[in-house]
Design an enzyme around this catalytic site. Structure first.
Site, PDB file in Angstrom:
ATOM      1  CG  ASP A   1       0.958  -5.792  -8.629  1.00  8.12           C
ATOM      2  OD1 ASP A   1      -0.280  -5.882  -8.459  1.00  8.12           O
ATOM      3  OD2 ASP A   1       1.551  -4.695  -8.648  1.00  8.12           O
TER       4      ASP A   1
ATOM      5  CG  ASP B   1      -1.172  -4.710  -0.683  1.00  3.76           C
ATOM      6  OD1 ASP B   1      -2.089  -4.649  -1.523  1.00  3.76           O
ATOM      7  OD2 ASP B   1      -0.230  -3.898  -0.642  1.00  3.76           O
TER       8      ASP B   1
ATOM      9  CD  GLU C   1      -2.294  -1.307  -6.115  1.00  2.00           C
ATOM     10  OE1 GLU C   1      -2.765  -0.329  -5.517  1.00  2.00           O
ATOM     11  OE2 GLU C   1      -1.307  -1.952  -5.678  1.00  2.00           O
TER      12      GLU C   1
ATOM     13  CG  ASP D   1      -5.496  -3.140  -2.497  1.00  4.41           C
ATOM     14  OD1 ASP D   1      -4.811  -3.850  -1.746  1.00  4.41           O
ATOM     15  OD2 ASP D   1      -5.000  -2.465  -3.420  1.00  4.41           O
TER      16      ASP D   1
ATOM     17  CG  HIS E   1       3.158  -1.487   0.714  1.00  2.00           C
ATOM     18  ND1 HIS E   1       3.190  -0.299   0.001  1.00  2.00           N
ATOM     19  CD2 HIS E   1       2.224  -2.240   0.104  1.00  2.00           C
ATOM     20  CE1 HIS E   1       2.302  -0.346  -0.983  1.00  2.00           C
ATOM     21  NE2 HIS E   1       1.703  -1.525  -0.932  1.00  2.00           N
TER      22      HIS E   1
END
Length: 507
Positions: A133, A164, A198, A227, A477
């Site tokens: 995700d 990520d 996650e 990760d 992100h």
């Protein structure tokens, strides 16, 4: 010519050929398994990139709770399961039930993939955890390319989830696929745990781990997570700790609808003014958290820990430049690393309910919600932090003598994690990094939060290794997230080398 002389010349010529043949280089030894694996990966790297492109194309956003994106998450989990089945793995898509949201909405939770390759008792069993995700992404937020179309520019693969965590998950799969393609037995037994929530707090994962402790996880010896990011652009790293995270909302409400500032401005306590005061009371300009007692349970710095910070190769100027930051709060490498990894930090994330569009709308919001989080470190406890935050905000709000209502909620409470770097798999990872990259890794912590590491360690009582692939400038992100092709392919090689090192140490 004398026949005897001719025969003598023939014998001398034959002898010369024999001598020359003996001086020739012996045939090259056959390539080792690892060399063959590396060669295969180099030749098939475009295929590996194409698979990553197909994965990035799925908008598997777990943050926005809308039915369309949940359907995308289910599609992503099915694609992951299919990829593992093609490797010959036994795969189970475990139903995770439903998620009840604060607004009363109910959405299905995507299934968790459990997969297994090999169960030979003489081999060690490693279990890889990853997630597929992603965070939300729209091009209008500042992306230079479509975030869901993997785009290569100068060796950089741009796309949401590239680093990520879809890229690292596929790197692990690439390593397994290579052994399969070479018709070689895997050096270790391999298990996979792949989830799709996650980014939203790993909903349902802890329950599954506890339920499967004596079944799926019973034969697992080691847990591996990829990760994280390196601390530099070219030097690999091993991660032995992460910070936790307590995420808060603070709501200030006067009424359920907004006010006209010309009609009501000056005669009431404005919710936004209260909220700004509350948020402004949390942290000072040097980054020091102002909540009383918040540092009381922070573990002291040891001499051994300080030596690890001194040994890390960090070019502060390169780090600052690649981060696109004019100045950091601290001047030395050690201060910066400690405040990133082993001291708590408080970040203010945003305000819900306020006017944030272009233009000059003159409203007074009737209700606003501030959002902030505190990154936790050993030995802080999220329950204690929640109590300290609540008491502090109630004290500040009471001092304002406001007629509005205030409500504080901790919506996430995730604990920090630290590993034992003397465990077998840390040694195997160091050796694998030396083989692939020709250097020793930086031993680092990660300032972010990966809650599953602490869950695996506490519930299963297994050693957890964090083996990152991404470079420090990958922008997880953020806008223009990427993974370098070099990191992706060499990372796949790293996992293959790690398998062999684990097998050797097990023997």
């Amino acid at each position: 010519m004398d026949p005897k002389l001719g025969r003598m010349e023939s014998c001398l010529f034959a002898l010369l050929l024999l001598l020359l043949g003996g001086m020739a280089s012996p045939p090259a030894p056959p390539a080792t398994l690892l060399e063959r694996a590396f060669r295969y990966m180099d030749l098939h790297q475009d295929e590996f990139v194409q698979t990553l492109k197909e994965w990035v194309a799925i908008e598997s956003d777990s943050i926005q709770p809308v039915p369309r994106l949940r359907q995308e998450l289910f599609r992503m989990m099915a694609l992951t399961a299919d990829e593992l089945r093609r490797l010959g793995a036994s795969v189970d898509l475990v139903d995770s039930g439903f998620q009840q949201l604060p607004d009363g909405q109910t959405l299905p939770i995507p299934p968790i993939v459990l997969a297994e390759l090999g169960n030979k008792p003489q081999k060690t069993t490693v279990c890889f955890y990853g997630h597929v995700d992603v965070q939300p992404a729209v091009r209008a937020d500042g992306w230079l390319t479509d975030p869901y179309t993997l785009t290569e520019v100068d060796g950089k693969l741009y796309g949401r989830g590239a680093t990520d965590n879809k890229g690292p998950v596929l790197a692990w799969i690439n390593a397994v696929r290579t052994f399969r393609a070479l018709k070689e037995d895997l050096p270790v037994n391999v298990k996979f745990v792949i989830e799709g929530m996650e980014e939203a707090g790993s909903v349902a994962l802890e329950e599954l781990i506890r339920r499967e402790k004596d079944r799926f996880f019973s034969g697992v010896d080691y847990i591996i997570i990829s990760d994280n990011l390196w601390l530099s652009q070219r030097r690999p790293a091993l991660v032995y700790g992460t910070r936790g995270n307590s995420y808060f909302t603070v709501e200030v409400k006067c009424r359920g609808q907004d006010f006209h500032s010309g009609t009501f401005g000056g005669i009431l306590n404005e919710p936004m003014a209260d909220l700004v005061a509350l948020l402004g009371s949390l942290v000072d300009s040097s980054g020091h958290i102002l909540i009383p007692g918040i540092y009381n349970h922070v573990a002291p710095v040891t001499e051994e820990e300080m030596k690890m910070y001194w040994a890390i190769d960090l070019d502060l100027e390169e780090y600052r430049t690649s981060s696109q930051v004019k100045k950091f709060l601290f001047d030395t490498k050690e201060e910066i690393l400690m405040h990133l990894w082993r001291y708590p930090s408080l970040s203010i994330h945003g305000v819900e309910g306020a006017f944030n569009e272009p233009g000059t709308k003159t409203v007074i919001p009737g209700r606003v919600v501030g959002k902030f989080s505190i990154r936790l470190v050993p030995h802080m406890n999220s329950s204690m932090v929640e109590q300290q935050v609540r008491q502090h905000l109630e004290y500040i709000f009471a001092k304002r003598n406001s007629s509005n209502q205030m409500a504080v909620s901790m919506v996430l409470g995730l604990h920090p994690w630290v590993a034992n770097i003397k465990d077998t798999q840390y040694l195997a990872a160091k050796r694998a990094i030396k083989t692939v990259f020709g250097t020793e890794p930086d031993m680092i912590r990660d300032g972010s939060t990966i809650p599953v590491a602490k869950i695996f360690q506490d519930v299963l009582q297994k050693s957890v290794l964090m083996l990152p692939l991404g470079a420090m400038d990958d922008g997880e992100h953020s806008q223009n997230e990427k993974i370098n092709r070099w990191n992706y392919i060499e990372g796949s090689k790293l996992f293959a080398a790690f398998f062999l090192e684990m097998a050797q140490l097990h023997e």
